[in-house]
Design a protein around this motif. Structure first.
Motif, PDB file in Angstrom:
ATOM      1  N   TRP A 194      22.003  10.703  -8.476  1.00  0.00           N
ATOM      2  CA  TRP A 194      21.786  11.973  -9.185  1.00  0.00           C
ATOM      3  C   TRP A 194      23.111  12.611  -9.586  1.00  0.00           C
ATOM      4  CZ3 TRP A 194      17.407  13.053 -11.295  1.00  0.00           C
ATOM      5  CH2 TRP A 194      16.182  12.711 -10.695  1.00  0.00           C
ATOM      6  N   THR A 204      23.972  19.112  -6.208  1.00  0.00           N
ATOM      7  CA  THR A 204      23.080  17.961  -6.384  1.00  0.00           C
ATOM      8  C   THR A 204      22.023  17.959  -5.284  1.00  0.00           C
ATOM      9  OG1 THR A 204      24.883  16.732  -7.421  1.00  0.00           O
ATOM     10  CG2 THR A 204      23.014  15.449  -6.613  1.00  0.00           C
ATOM     11  N   HIS A 243      18.123  18.185  -6.051  1.00  0.00           N
ATOM     12  CA  HIS A 243      17.471  16.902  -5.746  1.00  0.00           C
ATOM     13  C   HIS A 243      17.606  16.556  -4.258  1.00  0.00           C
ATOM     14  CE1 HIS A 243      17.646  16.379 -10.107  1.00  0.00           C
ATOM     15  NE2 HIS A 243      18.957  16.531 -10.055  1.00  0.00           N
ATOM     16  N   HIS A 292      12.216  13.381 -11.776  1.00  0.00           N
ATOM     17  CA  HIS A 292      12.031  12.828 -10.427  1.00  0.00           C
ATOM     18  C   HIS A 292      10.976  11.727 -10.409  1.00  0.00           C
ATOM     19  CE1 HIS A 292      13.512  16.797  -8.405  1.00  0.00           C
ATOM     20  NE2 HIS A 292      14.502  15.968  -8.641  1.00  0.00           N
ATOM     21  N   PRO A 320      15.659   9.083  -9.253  1.00  0.00           N
ATOM     22  CA  PRO A 320      15.498   9.303 -10.692  1.00  0.00           C
ATOM     23  C   PRO A 320      14.591   8.243 -11.314  1.00  0.00           C
ATOM     24  CG  PRO A 320      17.810   8.781 -10.102  1.00  0.00           C
ATOM     25  CD  PRO A 320      16.974   8.526  -8.894  1.00  0.00           C
TER      26      PRO A 320
END
Ligand code: HEM
Length: 495
Positions: free
Chosen positions: A277, A328, A332, A473, A482
């Motif tokens: 990510w 990040t 995520h 996602h 990802p």
């Protein structure tokens, strides 16, 4: 008391499994609007009560382990993969000692040694892997491309084994070990979470690989006991061999073996997903990537802007790099659902969910509770433009202090002002990518070191570009990954 509101569903047993499985974030946010911060849904016959918001996290993660139990929620997934007598396959009081042993093994002295090892592994990888062909040839200055997930997964396992796992594991990575790893990993999926055992080939492969992997580590341990002066002073096997339980017993060989498998699996997807990510975002924001590069030049550049090798102390002096990792993990966080098994009836505080006409809500015994710090981490009432990846939110103009949060009024009408400064590590924090409370991650410092060194090493060598928007996602993996396309374009950085 009464049961928390039940999420409406058409299918008995299956309940909301499909919605939750396909897009847990949308599911949680939609239910939060409809039912508030506490609601129950049916997941293949299980009752799961979700508690959202920082107060909801506090309810689940700050709860007593007699009432909210981690073993009961995870052991059917983890024990077949890691092996017996560690983590969730032993009394919690024993596992807490094992956690401490691992923590003792992660010292500053070791971290100092790891930075150079990690930089070296990244370098070697980029010199050999075919996707870095245009980088390898000094005369080419063309754009090449690499797959963010594959590249970061390989670099993560290479660097983790070079440092934590030790020379024997690193030495067999290209041989038998990688197939064993792949088979074990095939037992670490949402399906395995839902069904402990199914008559499927992937389950049989998992079980065979666990046995072989365990033997492989026990073998290493036996050989080391005969030759204690080998080249392994900085790894986790070496430090676990020195530890003793409170009753004076040393760890058994198979316990060390299984803890190492747990660390391998626990650190692999979490770190490699974070790296993938981060690289995707940096490729889509060349301004941030350049800021990272200039930060390194400022800190340890030579007059010609070439860069000397990094040290652990350098790494801790790079606030923009730190903010890239922090941000990040905010947007995520690899783990979107943290679960516990409920072992006694637990009342829901009225400040978390206002009582219904039948009184306060009670989470019933023999069900599950779930915290999802992710929902608070992207909540725009708490964070300015919460869904956006914007590392600068963690730094002021000088790149030092952090002002991440708004003051806001929560559902119970309480005014909450997190103010300035680093977000708290408590169980009621709106930022918990590493969890909180008794089961909080012990790998955080190692993960920051590993991820930071890898990003810094790549950024000083390459310029990155993303030809497509940052992917969405993928929720079909246990860890937030990802979706496609995840190809990153790169070119050798001109100094
Ligand atoms: C626990 C996240 C890396 C070892 C946890 C938990 C989270 C987490 C959310 C809490 C789980 C729960 O409460 O149920 C992460 C993230 C990582 C990372 C985001 C990387 C970016 C690592 C690494 C290691 C590790 C590298 C090992 C070296 C552990 C262990 C626990 C844990 C041993 C304790 C589980 C418990 O007490 O029940 N991690 N982790 N993690 N993690 Fe990590």
């Amino acid at each position: 008391g009464s049961d928390p509101p039940l999420v409406f569903h058409w299918l008995p047993i299956i309940g909301s499994a499909i919605w939750y499985g396909n897009d847990p974030i949308n599911f949680f946010q939609t239910c939060q609007e409809r039912y508030g911060n506490v609601f129950t849904f049916i997941l293949l016959g299980r009752k799961v009560t979700v508690a959202l918001s920082p107060k909801g996290s506090n309810f689940v993660l700050g709860g007593k382990s007699i009432a909210f139990n981690a073993e009961g929620a995870y052991t059917h997934l983890t024990t077949p993969v890691f092996g017996k007598d560690v983590l969730y396959d032993c009394p919690n009081e024993v596992f807490m000692q094992q956690k401490k042993f691992v923590k003792f093994g992660l010292t500053t002295e070791k971290f100092r040694a790891y930075v150079g090892m990690i930089e070296d592994e990244v370098d070697e990888y980029m010199k050999k892997d075919p996707s870095f062909r245009t980088y390898q040839d000094n005369d080419i200055n063309e754009w090449g491309s690499f797959d963010a997930i594959r590249g970061m997964a390989e670099i993560t396992i290479l660097t983790a084994s070079r440092t934590l796992q030790g020379p024997e594991v690193r030495g067999s990575l290209n041989k038998t070990f990688s197939q064993l790893y792949a088979d074990l990993d095939g037992g670490f999926t949402p399906l395995n979470f839902l069904f402990a055992n199914l008559p499927l080939e992937s389950y049989r492969k998992r079980d065979r690989a666990q046995k072989k992997m365990s033997d492989f580590y026990v073998d290493i341990i036996t050989r080391r006991k005969h030759n204690p002066d080998g080249d392994h002073h900085y790894d986790m096997i070496a430090s676990l061999l020195d530890q003793k339980y409170r009753n004076g017993d040393k760890l058994k060989d198979h316990e060390i073996a299984h803890l190492l498998i747990a660390l391998l699996m626990g650190g692999q997807h979490t770190s490699s997903a974070t790296l993938a990510w981060a690289m995707l975002h940096l490729a889509s924001r060349p301004d941030v990537a350049d800021a990272l590069y200039n930060e390194q030049v400022k800190r340890f550049g030579n007059p010609d802007r070439s860069l000397r090798p990094m040290s652990y102390e350098d790494l801790r002096q790079l606030p923009i790099l730190d903010s890239v990792i922090r941000e990040t993990l905010r947007v995520h966080p690899p783990i979107h659902s943290i679960m516990r098994q409920v072992r006694e009836d637990v009342p829901v505080p009225a400040t978390l969910a206002a009582p219904s006409k039948d009184g306060i809500y009670v989470v019933p015994k023999d069900t599950y509770v779930l915290a999802s710090p992710l929902i608070s981490q992207v909540d725009s009432r708490i964070w300015k433009d919460g869904a956006q990846w914007q590392p600068s939110r963690w730094n002021d103009a000088d790149g030092v202090a952090a002002q991440a949060l708004h003051a806001y009024t929560d559902e119970a009408g309480e005014k909450i002002d997190y103010g300035f400064g680093v977000v708290s590590k408590g169980t009621e924090s709106p930022y918990q990518p590493f969890g909180a409370g008794k089961h909080r991650c012990i790998g955080e410092q190692f993960a920051y070191l590993q991820i930071g060194t890898i990003i810094a090493t790549v950024i000083r060598r390459l310029e990155l570009r993303l030809p497509n928007p940052v992917p969405e996602h993928n929720y079909h993996t246990l860890i937030l990954m990802p979706k496609d396309p995840k190809s990153i374009h790169y070119r050798r950085r001109k100094i």
